[in-house]
Design a protein around this motif. Structure first.
Motif, PDB file in Angstrom:
ATOM      1  N   THR A  24       0.831  -1.204   0.000  1.00  0.00           N
ATOM      2  CA  THR A  24       0.000   0.000   0.000  1.00  0.00           C
ATOM      3  C   THR A  24       0.864   1.252   0.000  1.00  0.00           C
ATOM      4  O   THR A  24       0.595   2.214  -0.736  1.00  0.00           O
ATOM      5  CB  THR A  24      -0.928   0.006   1.232  1.00  0.00           C
ATOM      6  N   LEU A  27       2.411   1.779  -3.485  1.00  0.00           N
ATOM      7  CA  LEU A  27       1.387   2.211  -4.441  1.00  0.00           C
ATOM      8  C   LEU A  27       0.955   3.651  -4.169  1.00  0.00           C
ATOM      9  O   LEU A  27       0.746   4.437  -5.111  1.00  0.00           O
ATOM     10  CB  LEU A  27       0.181   1.274  -4.381  1.00  0.00           C
ATOM     11  N   ARG A  30       3.723   6.052  -5.278  1.00  0.00           N
ATOM     12  CA  ARG A  30       3.747   6.215  -6.736  1.00  0.00           C
ATOM     13  C   ARG A  30       2.754   7.280  -7.191  1.00  0.00           C
ATOM     14  O   ARG A  30       2.982   7.947  -8.207  1.00  0.00           O
ATOM     15  CB  ARG A  30       3.407   4.879  -7.417  1.00  0.00           C
ATOM     16  N   VAL A 101      -5.813   3.330  -3.391  1.00  0.00           N
ATOM     17  CA  VAL A 101      -5.166   2.294  -4.219  1.00  0.00           C
ATOM     18  C   VAL A 101      -5.914   0.969  -4.101  1.00  0.00           C
ATOM     19  O   VAL A 101      -5.356  -0.102  -4.315  1.00  0.00           O
ATOM     20  CB  VAL A 101      -3.676   2.111  -3.825  1.00  0.00           C
ATOM     21  N   GLU A 104      -5.818  -1.407  -7.217  1.00  0.00           N
ATOM     22  CA  GLU A 104      -4.532  -2.082  -7.402  1.00  0.00           C
ATOM     23  C   GLU A 104      -4.353  -3.210  -6.383  1.00  0.00           C
ATOM     24  O   GLU A 104      -3.862  -4.288  -6.709  1.00  0.00           O
ATOM     25  CB  GLU A 104      -3.372  -1.085  -7.275  1.00  0.00           C
TER      26      GLU A 104
END
Length: 430
Positions: A24, A27, A30, A101, A104
């Motif tokens: 997590t 992500l 990012r 996220v 994802e």
């Protein structure tokens, strides 16, 4: 060093609190929604050069590191919940820090685990491979790695163990002494001497992936695995993520030693309520962790070097399962020291930490640096990664003493990065 081109597959054994917090955070980072605080590869700077040529650079400016945007996550777990469900269940992170996220994380669905309940009796998940022998486990895991790499178009893979601590497996020279003996034991389904984690490590190395042991299991800390790492030219690192109490111990013990104060005893206890705590509530599993934690002081405060100060000190470690705390671990240390003319004093440390929050950046650093080491042609035990690990691997067959002193480990880390970046390894361990 070969440049970090293409996607890096990070295959995690275990999809629990630590792994989902790690995933997590990466992500979210990012997307610019979180900061990877605690990660040396993302924040630390190292001096390179001397005199007028001296400069301080981030790791990624010295060596080629995989970009966070190029990481693809995969996992194995005994429970079928996806990474989003697991992160919510772990309750380490707030929902508001997971939801951005969510899509994802939901896409990260764990593969069936290679599992033997005899090695973690407190776990009862059913997302488990049906393997007749340990060799079948190896072959199934190798196929998982190949399939994941192909389906996600990964250029490279790193496998990291972030699952529960297995019961203690003593090193047996007849089985663990050579690669041929280990392979024979796997094919003979020797379940006493071949832990499931050894099957993961063997599969990873055979598939050209570095393997990192984040628990105190003896998995890659055996001559057979050292031989396999040499043959496959792959890095291995371990063992046990250095997060809370042992991080404090490896940093504070040098204060006592440097100041030439004496030590009478060091009592450490933890309370922890997550799944790791549940597994460690089993005495056979705790023994594996105990061996790891007890080893830290022995190479920092050495009786043979200072008999007046460190002879016969008492070192005790305890872990207590306490469900209300969940992942919020509390470490208590009582340190009995003595000073001038032998007069006693005490130091007490109470570290209220978050286990997965401290571990997540270690996973990132270990993955990125193991990948870098592989691209630089380094293989076998990566001693420079001891900085991140509780019970550093060493060649005990040659009476090598592990380096547990945090600041000496930091010198090893910096020198390795300098070397990989083409600079002089210009610091010495005193």
């Amino acid at each position: 060093m070969k440049p970090a081109q293409g996607k890096l597959g990070v295959m995690c054994v275990g999809l629990g609190a630590v792994t989902t917090t790690f995933m997590t955070g990466v992500l979210m980072a990012r997307k610019g929604l979180a900061k990877p605080v605690g990660s040396m590869t993302q924040y630390d700077k190292i001096r390179v050069g001397r005199g007028k040529d001296k400069k301080y650079l981030h790791y990624g400016d010295i060596i080629s590191l995989a970009n966070l945007n190029d990481i693809v996550f995969g996992a194995w777990d005994v429970y079928p919940a996806n990474a989003y469900e697991s992160a919510m269940y772990a309750e380490v992170l707030k929902e508001k820090d997971i939801n951005p996220v969510a899509d994802e994380l939901k896409a990260i669905v764990p593969m069936k685990a290679a599992f033997d309940k005899n090695y973690a009796a407190r776990l009862d998940g059913d997302n488990v491979k049906d393997c007749k022998t340990r060799w079948d486990m190896v072959e199934a895991l190798r196929e998982d790695i190949r399939r994941f790499k192909a389906e996600n178009n990964c250029d490279r893979i790193v496998v990291i163990w972030a699952a529960s601590t297995e019961i203690y497996v003593p090193v047996d020279e007849k089985v663990h002494g050579t690669l041929a003996a280990l392979e024979e034991a796997m094919k003979a389904d020797d379940r006493e001497h071949v832990a499931p984690s050894m099957c993961y490590a063997y599969a990873a190395l055979k598939e050209g992936a570095p393997f990192i042991m984040g628990a105190p299991n003896t998995t890659v800390d055996i001559p057979a695995m050292w031989q396999l790492a040499e043959e496959t030219k792959m890095p291995i690192a371990g063992k046990d993520f250095k997060t809370g109490q042992t991080l404090v111990k490896s940093g504070f013990a040098p204060i006592i030693g440097t100041r030439c104060l004496g030590l009478s005893g060091w009592f450490s206890t933890n309370i922890l309520g997550n799944r790791d705590g549940l597994v460690l509530d089993e005495p056979a599993n705790f023994h594996t962790k105990e061996v790891s934690k007890l080893s830290t002081l022995e190479s920092i405060l050495v009786p043979e070097e200072q008999p007046d100060l460190y002879t016969d000190y008492y070192h005790k470690v305890r872990i207590n399962y306490y469900p209300p705390r969940n992942d919020n671990k509390e470490g208590w240390d009582n340190i009995d020291i003595f000073g001038w003319m032998g007069y006693p004093m005490q130091i007490k440390i109470n570290f209220l930490c978050r286990d997965a929050i401290l571990a997540a950046p270690l996973l990132l650093d270990l993955v990125l640096l193991s990948d870098a080491a592989a691209r630089d042609g380094r293989y076998g035990t990566q001693r420079f990664l001891s900085f991140f690990l509780k019970s550093p691997m060493h060649d005990y067959t040659q009476n090598e003493v592990p380096v547990n002193h945090l600041f000496q480990q930091y010198v090893m880390l910096k020198n390795a990065i300098r070397e990989m970046g083409g600079y002089e390894a210009d610091e010495e361990i005193d």
